[in-house]
Design an enzyme around this catalytic site. Structure first.
Site, PDB file in Angstrom:
ATOM      1  N   SER A  97       0.725  -1.468   0.262  1.00  0.00           N
ATOM      2  CA  SER A  97       0.193  -0.093  -0.147  1.00  0.00           C
ATOM      3  C   SER A  97       0.714   1.447   0.224  1.00  0.00           C
ATOM      4  CB  SER A  97      -0.830   0.066   0.927  1.00  0.00           C
ATOM      5  OG  SER A  97      -1.577   0.887   1.412  1.00  0.00           O
TER       6      SER A  97
ATOM      7  N   TYR B 282      -2.271  -0.500  10.519  1.00  0.00           N
ATOM      8  CA  TYR B 282      -2.471  -1.073   8.635  1.00  0.00           C
ATOM      9  C   TYR B 282      -1.301  -0.485   8.931  1.00  0.00           C
ATOM     10  CZ  TYR B 282      -3.839  -2.067   4.344  1.00  0.00           C
ATOM     11  OH  TYR B 282      -3.707  -2.619   3.615  1.00  0.00           O
TER      12      TYR B 282
END
Length: 275
Positions: free
Chosen positions: A133, A146
């Site tokens: 990501s 995250y």
């Protein structure tokens, strides 16, 4: 002969569209989902699908065994995609919540790669693609768990790439930015499970976060559909010299440049607004 690939996290989003796209391209796709209902749904759609819960060690071992039975003991590629986001300020997140995030987003991937690497070493080739990501290199507030799991995947994958040099087993990272998936719905469930809003120093921000997570669509002007990850994945699987990183969406590309050229405090100001 068909190339075989195991893909995790195929119930929706990136895993779902990539599984269907590679199936149409002629791959022997072994799609996997955590929930049995999703496994059945994908089977009804014509995919070979098995159950795999990345937070369950026995589930991972059983999935690898099933995969190798289906592929006659060989595996050309693994696409590690299954993950979820745990929202919330780090000071409000219990350690067990962070640990649960890492079980799925990091430790499960580690176990799965370790399980398939002996197969790839024996056959003398393989491709491992990790779906990271923009948050794997650019931290944003209220996404600390995250962020941490994706930062870990980035460093882990870089290390593995160095250790596998000369083996003809290639490691690539896909780094999407905002993608239109059901990620927010899963994040909302995780938020409600672990974060107590009342009395938090971040209560007002949490109320706004709840509105965002409850929305059916993203408000981000740069959001792309999950299909935008298909072409980079195919390149990572088929190119003679796959890229180390595939940056998808404008924010990912912009922040990759900004991180190289800006002082940390200047970048912090931009990231604070971006969050």
């Amino acid at each position: 002969m068909k190339k075989s690939i195991l893909i995790t996290g195929c119930s929706t989003g990136i895993g779902y569209v990539c599984a269907h796209a590679l199936h149409k391209r002629g791959y022997q796709v072994i799609a996997s989902c955590r929930q049995l209902a999703d496994v059945k749904r994908l089977q009804d759609e014509g995919l070979t699908c098995i159950q795999l819960d990345l937070a369950d060690s026995n589930s991972i071992n059983n999935a690898v065994r099933q995969t190798l039975e289906l592929t006659n003991g060989k595996l050309d590629a693994l696409f590690n995609n299954g993950a979820y986001g745990q929202p919330g300020a780090l000071e409000d997140l219990p350690t067990d919540g962070l640990r649960e995030q890492f079980e799925t987003n990091f430790f499960g991937w580690h176990q799965l790669v370790r399980a398939v690497l002996p197969i790839m070493r024996k056959q003398g080739y393989g491709r491992i693609v990790q779906n990271s990501s923009v948050l794997g290199f650019a931290a944003m507030k209220y996404r600390g768990a995250y962020n941490a799991s994706k930062f870990a995947i980035e460093g882990w994958s870089d290390t593995l790439r160095l250790e596998l040099m000369g083996s003809d087993i290639h490691i690539s990272l896909i780094e999407p930015g905002p993608i239109e998936t059901q990620f927010r719905a899963n994040a909302l469930n995780a938020f409600k499970r672990w974060i107590t809003i009342e009395g938090s120093a971040h209560e007002q921000q949490y109320r706004r976060q709840m509105d965002r997570l409850n929305s059916d669509t993203s408000s981000n002007a740069f959001v792309l559909p999950a299909e935008s990850c298909i072409t980079p994945l195919i390149h990572a699987l088929e190119a003679n010299k796959p890229k180390i990183r595939y940056r998808i969406t404008t924010p990912t590309k912009v922040f990759a440049v900004l991180k190289r050229v800006l002082p940390a405090r200047a970048l912090d100001k931009i990231l604070r607004r971006a969050a």
